[in-house]
Design a protein around this motif. Structure first.
Motif, PDB file in Angstrom:
ATOM      1  N   SER A 180     -20.504 -33.402  33.990  1.00  0.00           N
ATOM      2  CA  SER A 180     -19.850 -34.117  35.190  1.00  0.00           C
ATOM      3  C   SER A 180     -20.374 -34.040  36.288  1.00  0.00           C
ATOM      4  O   SER A 180     -19.820 -33.366  37.079  1.00  0.00           O
ATOM      5  CB  SER A 180     -18.300 -34.651  34.953  1.00  0.00           C
ATOM      6  OG  SER A 180     -17.624 -35.896  34.977  1.00  0.00           O
ATOM      7  N   GLY A 181     -21.402 -35.290  36.831  1.00  0.00           N
ATOM      8  CA  GLY A 181     -21.052 -35.735  39.027  1.00  0.00           C
ATOM      9  C   GLY A 181     -19.989 -36.565  38.897  1.00  0.00           C
ATOM     10  O   GLY A 181     -20.052 -36.401  40.193  1.00  0.00           O
ATOM     11  N   THR A 182     -18.808 -36.504  38.791  1.00  0.00           N
ATOM     12  CA  THR A 182     -17.850 -37.462  39.068  1.00  0.00           C
ATOM     13  C   THR A 182     -15.845 -36.629  38.812  1.00  0.00           C
ATOM     14  O   THR A 182     -15.182 -36.819  39.283  1.00  0.00           O
ATOM     15  CB  THR A 182     -17.532 -39.011  38.574  1.00  0.00           C
ATOM     16  OG1 THR A 182     -16.919 -38.355  37.527  1.00  0.00           O
ATOM     17  CG2 THR A 182     -18.959 -39.830  38.736  1.00  0.00           C
ATOM     18  N   VAL A 183     -16.769 -35.680  38.341  1.00  0.00           N
ATOM     19  CA  VAL A 183     -15.499 -34.370  37.878  1.00  0.00           C
ATOM     20  C   VAL A 183     -15.616 -32.953  37.746  1.00  0.00           C
ATOM     21  O   VAL A 183     -17.086 -33.008  37.375  1.00  0.00           O
ATOM     22  CB  VAL A 183     -14.895 -34.862  36.231  1.00  0.00           C
ATOM     23  CG1 VAL A 183     -13.270 -34.280  35.756  1.00  0.00           C
ATOM     24  CG2 VAL A 183     -14.292 -36.412  35.909  1.00  0.00           C
ATOM     25  N   GLY A 184     -14.344 -32.811  38.838  1.00  0.00           N
ATOM     26  CA  GLY A 184     -14.101 -31.200  38.428  1.00  0.00           C
ATOM     27  C   GLY A 184     -15.601 -30.844  39.921  1.00  0.00           C
ATOM     28  O   GLY A 184     -16.171 -31.126  40.692  1.00  0.00           O
ATOM     29  N   HIS A 185     -16.204 -29.079  39.702  1.00  0.00           N
ATOM     30  CA  HIS A 185     -16.281 -28.569  40.781  1.00  0.00           C
ATOM     31  C   HIS A 185     -18.006 -27.913  41.027  1.00  0.00           C
ATOM     32  O   HIS A 185     -18.590 -27.634  41.757  1.00  0.00           O
ATOM     33  CB  HIS A 185     -15.400 -27.395  41.402  1.00  0.00           C
ATOM     34  CG  HIS A 185     -14.076 -27.788  41.189  1.00  0.00           C
ATOM     35  ND1 HIS A 185     -13.445 -28.314  42.650  1.00  0.00           N
ATOM     36  CD2 HIS A 185     -12.654 -27.679  40.882  1.00  0.00           C
ATOM     37  CE1 HIS A 185     -12.172 -28.701  42.473  1.00  0.00           C
ATOM     38  NE2 HIS A 185     -11.633 -27.915  41.704  1.00  0.00           N
ATOM     39  N   SER A 186     -18.136 -28.238  39.261  1.00  0.00           N
ATOM     40  CA  SER A 186     -19.264 -28.136  39.164  1.00  0.00           C
ATOM     41  C   SER A 186     -19.803 -28.848  39.852  1.00  0.00           C
ATOM     42  O   SER A 186     -20.730 -29.762  40.430  1.00  0.00           O
ATOM     43  CB  SER A 186     -20.104 -28.237  37.833  1.00  0.00           C
ATOM     44  OG  SER A 186     -19.577 -27.040  36.905  1.00  0.00           O
ATOM     45  N   LEU A 187     -22.246 -28.113  40.306  1.00  0.00           N
ATOM     46  CA  LEU A 187     -22.996 -28.963  41.039  1.00  0.00           C
ATOM     47  C   LEU A 187     -23.541 -29.467  40.593  1.00  0.00           C
ATOM     48  O   LEU A 187     -23.843 -29.553  39.336  1.00  0.00           O
ATOM     49  CB  LEU A 187     -23.628 -28.076  41.611  1.00  0.00           C
ATOM     50  CG  LEU A 187     -25.180 -28.533  42.514  1.00  0.00           C
ATOM     51  CD1 LEU A 187     -24.454 -29.504  43.464  1.00  0.00           C
ATOM     52  CD2 LEU A 187     -25.756 -27.513  42.717  1.00  0.00           C
ATOM     53  N   SER A 188     -23.549 -30.793  40.261  1.00  0.00           N
ATOM     54  CA  SER A 188     -24.253 -31.541  40.201  1.00  0.00           C
ATOM     55  C   SER A 188     -25.012 -32.466  40.989  1.00  0.00           C
ATOM     56  O   SER A 188     -24.472 -33.524  41.659  1.00  0.00           O
ATOM     57  CB  SER A 188     -23.560 -32.711  38.440  1.00  0.00           C
ATOM     58  OG  SER A 188     -24.358 -34.002  38.148  1.00  0.00           O
ATOM     59  N   TYR A 189     -26.297 -32.949  40.469  1.00  0.00           N
ATOM     60  CA  TYR A 189     -26.760 -34.101  42.104  1.00  0.00           C
ATOM     61  C   TYR A 189     -27.154 -35.465  40.881  1.00  0.00           C
ATOM     62  O   TYR A 189     -27.112 -36.500  41.824  1.00  0.00           O
ATOM     63  CB  TYR A 189     -28.293 -33.500  41.508  1.00  0.00           C
ATOM     64  CG  TYR A 189     -28.502 -32.123  42.082  1.00  0.00           C
ATOM     65  CD1 TYR A 189     -27.926 -32.464  43.558  1.00  0.00           C
ATOM     66  CD2 TYR A 189     -28.831 -31.487  41.740  1.00  0.00           C
ATOM     67  CE1 TYR A 189     -28.657 -31.153  43.927  1.00  0.00           C
ATOM     68  CE2 TYR A 189     -29.453 -30.379  42.275  1.00  0.00           C
ATOM     69  CZ  TYR A 189     -28.820 -30.385  43.408  1.00  0.00           C
ATOM     70  OH  TYR A 189     -29.041 -28.868  44.617  1.00  0.00           O
ATOM     71  N   GLY A 190     -26.897 -36.180  39.753  1.00  0.00           N
ATOM     72  CA  GLY A 190     -25.785 -37.193  39.249  1.00  0.00           C
ATOM     73  C   GLY A 190     -24.686 -37.478  39.071  1.00  0.00           C
ATOM     74  O   GLY A 190     -24.041 -36.989  39.409  1.00  0.00           O
ATOM     75  N   ASN A 191     -24.681 -39.139  38.801  1.00  0.00           N
ATOM     76  CA  ASN A 191     -23.226 -39.446  38.930  1.00  0.00           C
ATOM     77  C   ASN A 191     -22.628 -39.833  36.998  1.00  0.00           C
ATOM     78  O   ASN A 191     -21.563 -40.800  37.564  1.00  0.00           O
ATOM     79  CB  ASN A 191     -23.159 -40.217  39.238  1.00  0.00           C
ATOM     80  CG  ASN A 191     -23.620 -39.966  41.443  1.00  0.00           C
ATOM     81  OD1 ASN A 191     -23.013 -39.546  42.022  1.00  0.00           O
ATOM     82  ND2 ASN A 191     -24.557 -41.073  41.588  1.00  0.00           N
ATOM     83  N   ALA A 192     -22.988 -38.897  36.530  1.00  0.00           N
ATOM     84  CA  ALA A 192     -22.375 -38.984  34.660  1.00  0.00           C
ATOM     85  C   ALA A 192     -20.949 -38.812  35.056  1.00  0.00           C
ATOM     86  O   ALA A 192     -20.299 -37.814  35.359  1.00  0.00           O
ATOM     87  CB  ALA A 192     -22.938 -38.452  34.215  1.00  0.00           C
ATOM     88  N   ASP A 193     -20.503 -39.205  33.586  1.00  0.00           N
ATOM     89  CA  ASP A 193     -18.980 -39.294  34.278  1.00  0.00           C
ATOM     90  C   ASP A 193     -18.087 -37.661  32.999  1.00  0.00           C
ATOM     91  O   ASP A 193     -17.714 -37.051  32.911  1.00  0.00           O
ATOM     92  CB  ASP A 193     -17.953 -40.605  33.922  1.00  0.00           C
ATOM     93  CG  ASP A 193     -17.601 -41.756  34.496  1.00  0.00           C
ATOM     94  OD1 ASP A 193     -17.495 -41.396  35.343  1.00  0.00           O
ATOM     95  OD2 ASP A 193     -18.009 -42.957  34.608  1.00  0.00           O
ATOM     96  N   ALA A 194     -19.624 -38.654  31.605  1.00  0.00           N
ATOM     97  CA  ALA A 194     -19.658 -37.052  31.335  1.00  0.00           C
ATOM     98  C   ALA A 194     -20.977 -37.205  30.545  1.00  0.00           C
ATOM     99  O   ALA A 194     -21.416 -37.816  29.999  1.00  0.00           O
ATOM    100  CB  ALA A 194     -18.123 -37.181  29.906  1.00  0.00           C
TER     101      ALA A 194
END
Length: 223
Positions: A145-159
């Motif tokens: 997820s790009g909006t939940v949690g601490h993992s690195l993501s360059y996107g903005n997907a909710d899941a």
């Protein structure tokens, strides 16, 4: 049972209490990764695929291979790798195992199971889930997820939820697909990327009120 070792936080369901065996397995596999990082610092920090090291421990080599297939750094696969390697260790003591590691799941079941999808602030969060047939397991079900949690993501997907026989590949692929989904219009890009990875069996992408589904996925209503 729960097994916590530093960043690793496993929730394990089995037909018997396997806490001691699970802890031993976690320490073994985490130890292999940590020892490798001591001599190969780029394994921890790289956001790009690294060369396959034929001399690396099995879990490390599996992470390198999965990351290379989808174009991300090897640590993008660490949660799925720990879940899967511990899961296979524990299958020697229980015919059914569910391991959840920070949103990444290794599942071996004789029966049909429901897996809920948490998608942050999306109206769809908690409303839908996946129905998994026991005959399709062992299976990795991994989320990014790009909006939940601490993992690195360059996107903005909710899941982004990815299904594969390999939880390691599913974890890496969830990160790679999540990086592509910057808005609802990019869901199609994420689906097309998933279709190009032969060992994935399905994917669900949620952004706001939009959802994209591909592959062998059965969606159920959970609320």
């Amino acid at each position: 049972v729960n097994v916590v070792v530093e960043e690793t936080d496993l929730h394990i369901q089995a037909i018997t209490d396997l806490h001691r065996k699970a802890l031993k397995s976690v320490l073994k596999h985490r130890g292999a990764i940590e020892k490798y990082i001591q001599h190969h610092a780029s394994f921890l920090s790289s956001l790009e695929p690294l060369a396959i090291d034929e001399e690396a421990p099995h879990i490390v080599k599996s992470m390198l291979e999965s990351a290379r297939k989808v174009g991300v750094g090897p640590m993008a696969a660490v949660a799925g790798a720990i879940a899967e390697f511990v899961g296979y260790d524990l299958l020697a003591f229980s015919p059914e195992i569910i391991i959840e590691n920070g949103g990444d799941i290794f599942l071996k079941s004789a029966n049909t199971r429901q897996v809920g999808i948490y998608a942050g602030s999306s109206p769809l969060s908690g409303k839908i889930g996946l129905e998994i047939n026991g005959s399709d397991t062992p299976l990795g079900i991994c989320s990014s997820s790009g909006t939940v949690g601490h993992s690195l993501s360059y996107g903005n997907a909710d899941a982004v939820v990815v299904l594969s026989r390999s939880a390691i590949l599913a974890d890496a692929a969830a990160t790679a697909i999540g990086n592509l989904v910057t808005d609802a219009d990019a869901i199609t890009r994420g689906i097309e990327f998933a279709q190009g990875i032969s060992e994935l069996t399905g994917v669900v992408i949620i952004k706001d009120t939009s959802i994209g589904i591909w592959g062998d996925v059965k969606i159920t209503q959970t609320a």
